[in-house]
Design an enzyme around this catalytic site. Structure first.
Site, mmCIF file in Angstrom:
data_model
loop_
_atom_site.group_PDB
_atom_site.id
_atom_site.type_symbol
_atom_site.label_atom_id
_atom_site.label_comp_id
_atom_site.label_asym_id
_atom_site.label_seq_id
_atom_site.Cartn_x
_atom_site.Cartn_y
_atom_site.Cartn_z
ATOM 1 N N SER A 56 0.966 -1.203 0.094
ATOM 2 C CA SER A 56 0.134 0.051 0.151
ATOM 3 C C SER A 56 0.887 1.159 0.143
ATOM 4 O O SER A 56 1.815 1.014 0.227
ATOM 5 C CB SER A 56 -0.869 0.095 1.074
HETATM 6 N N1 SAH Z 1 -1.001 -4.715 3.683
HETATM 7 C C1 SAH Z 1 -0.242 -5.172 2.646
HETATM 8 C C2 SAH Z 1 -0.940 -4.808 1.301
HETATM 9 C C3 SAH Z 1 -1.639 -5.757 0.807
HETATM 10 S S1 SAH Z 1 -2.317 -5.831 -0.733
HETATM 11 C C4 SAH Z 1 1.120 -4.573 2.846
HETATM 12 O O1 SAH Z 1 1.505 -3.802 3.627
HETATM 13 O O2 SAH Z 1 2.069 -4.906 1.903
HETATM 14 C C5 SAH Z 1 -3.642 -6.713 -0.542
HETATM 15 C C6 SAH Z 1 -3.371 -8.226 0.019
HETATM 16 O O3 SAH Z 1 -4.663 -8.925 0.285
HETATM 17 C C7 SAH Z 1 -2.806 -9.232 -0.974
HETATM 18 O O4 SAH Z 1 -1.756 -9.673 -0.455
HETATM 19 C C8 SAH Z 1 -3.942 -10.118 -1.297
HETATM 20 O O5 SAH Z 1 -3.415 -11.471 -1.762
HETATM 21 C C9 SAH Z 1 -4.613 -10.121 -0.041
HETATM 22 N N2 SAH Z 1 -5.868 -10.678 0.031
HETATM 23 C C10 SAH Z 1 -6.919 -10.588 -1.017
HETATM 24 N N3 SAH Z 1 -7.862 -11.326 -0.476
HETATM 25 C C11 SAH Z 1 -7.750 -11.657 0.593
HETATM 26 C C12 SAH Z 1 -8.424 -12.771 1.653
HETATM 27 N N4 SAH Z 1 -9.817 -12.869 1.209
HETATM 28 N N5 SAH Z 1 -7.890 -12.763 2.627
HETATM 29 C C13 SAH Z 1 -6.681 -12.767 3.006
HETATM 30 N N6 SAH Z 1 -5.763 -12.102 2.229
HETATM 31 C C14 SAH Z 1 -6.530 -11.443 0.970
#
Ligand code: SAH
Length: 221
Positions: free
Chosen positions: A70
């Site tokens: 993010s």
């Molecule tokens: N917080 C992260 C940003 C993540 S982007 C950071 O600091 O880097 C969003 C993430 O959510 C991705 O890795 C994606 O795989 C995950 N995601 C999407 N759907 C999800 C779900 N149902 N359960 C858990 N993770 C999920």
């Protein structure tokens, strides 16, 4: 000398990091705990080496598997939102991704629980946390729309992928007086960043911002 060096010189120096912190302050981030956690956490270690020189720009960056780390401003905004009346002890994050948001939380709160559905991202984030000596983060490979029941209730929940509607399990696993920050939207381009406060009399909700997160994918891992 390689200015992209992972050891923290050149483009990843403390001065470069401090510039990002000034930018966040200009954009309205006020909480000292958040600013300090972001100043101390080496974001370049959470992206691929080829992107390290861009790690202190205020922008989302790709982390593979069609996912992104993010934007720092959004990480700061979400973290600040759950610190409204003090420091929560137990925080659940949905969407571990690179593990950066979890590391920021871990610098501030006592216990962080984080759930990711893509196995290589889950493995990599776990390894990173271990290498950095972040011992107060627990990782789980699962569909985060179910939350993480065994450690509930949580004082705060941070969701970093966008569902169309707020999963009920997350509201259920939030403690009374707890806060939930979550992007919610029908489209993949833009969502409302919502802040929910669970009070003894019910849920209060406010809209913090417009944001753009990857979708929360529900069902199966
Ligand atoms: N917080 C992260 C940003 C993540 S982007 C950071 O600091 O880097 C969003 C993430 O959510 C991705 O890795 C994606 O795989 C995950 N995601 C999407 N759907 C999800 C779900 N149902 N359960 C858990 N993770 C999920």
């Amino acid at each position: 000398m390689n200015t992209n060096n992972h050891a923290g010189i050149g483009m990843t120096s403390q001065r470069t990091r401090d510039r990002l912190i000034s930018r966040l302050e200009e954009k309205g981030i006020k909480n000292d705990r958040v600013l300090e956690a972001m100043r101390m956490t080496p974001r370049h270690l959470f992206v691929d080496e080829a992107l390290a020189s861009r790690a202190y720009e205020d922008t989302a960056l790709p982390i593979g598997h069609k996912q992104t780390i993010s934007q720092p401003y959004v990480v700061a905004r979400m973290t600040e939102a759950i610190l409204k009346d003090g420091i929560p002890e137990k925080v659940l994050e949905i969407g571990t991704g690179s593990g950066y948001q979890a590391a920021i939380l871990a610098a501030i709160v006592k216990e962080v629980y984080t759930v990711e559905r893509i196995e290589p991202l889950y493995q990599q984030a776990r390894r990173r946390a271990m290498q950095m000596g972040l011992r107060n983060i627990r990782f789980k490979l699962s569909d985060g729309s179910w939350g993480w029941e065994s450690y509930a209730p949580y004082d705060a929940i941070v969701v970093t992928a966008a569902p169309k509607e707020i999963p009920q399990a997350l509201i259920d696993q939030l403690d009374v007086n707890g806060r939930l920050v979550i992007p919610v939207g029908k489209t993949s381009e833009v969502q409302d960043l919502l802040l929910l406060h669970k009070t003894p009399d019910g849920i209060q909700q406010e809209r913090l911002d417009l944001v753009s997160f990857v979708p929360l994918i529900q069902g199966g891992v």
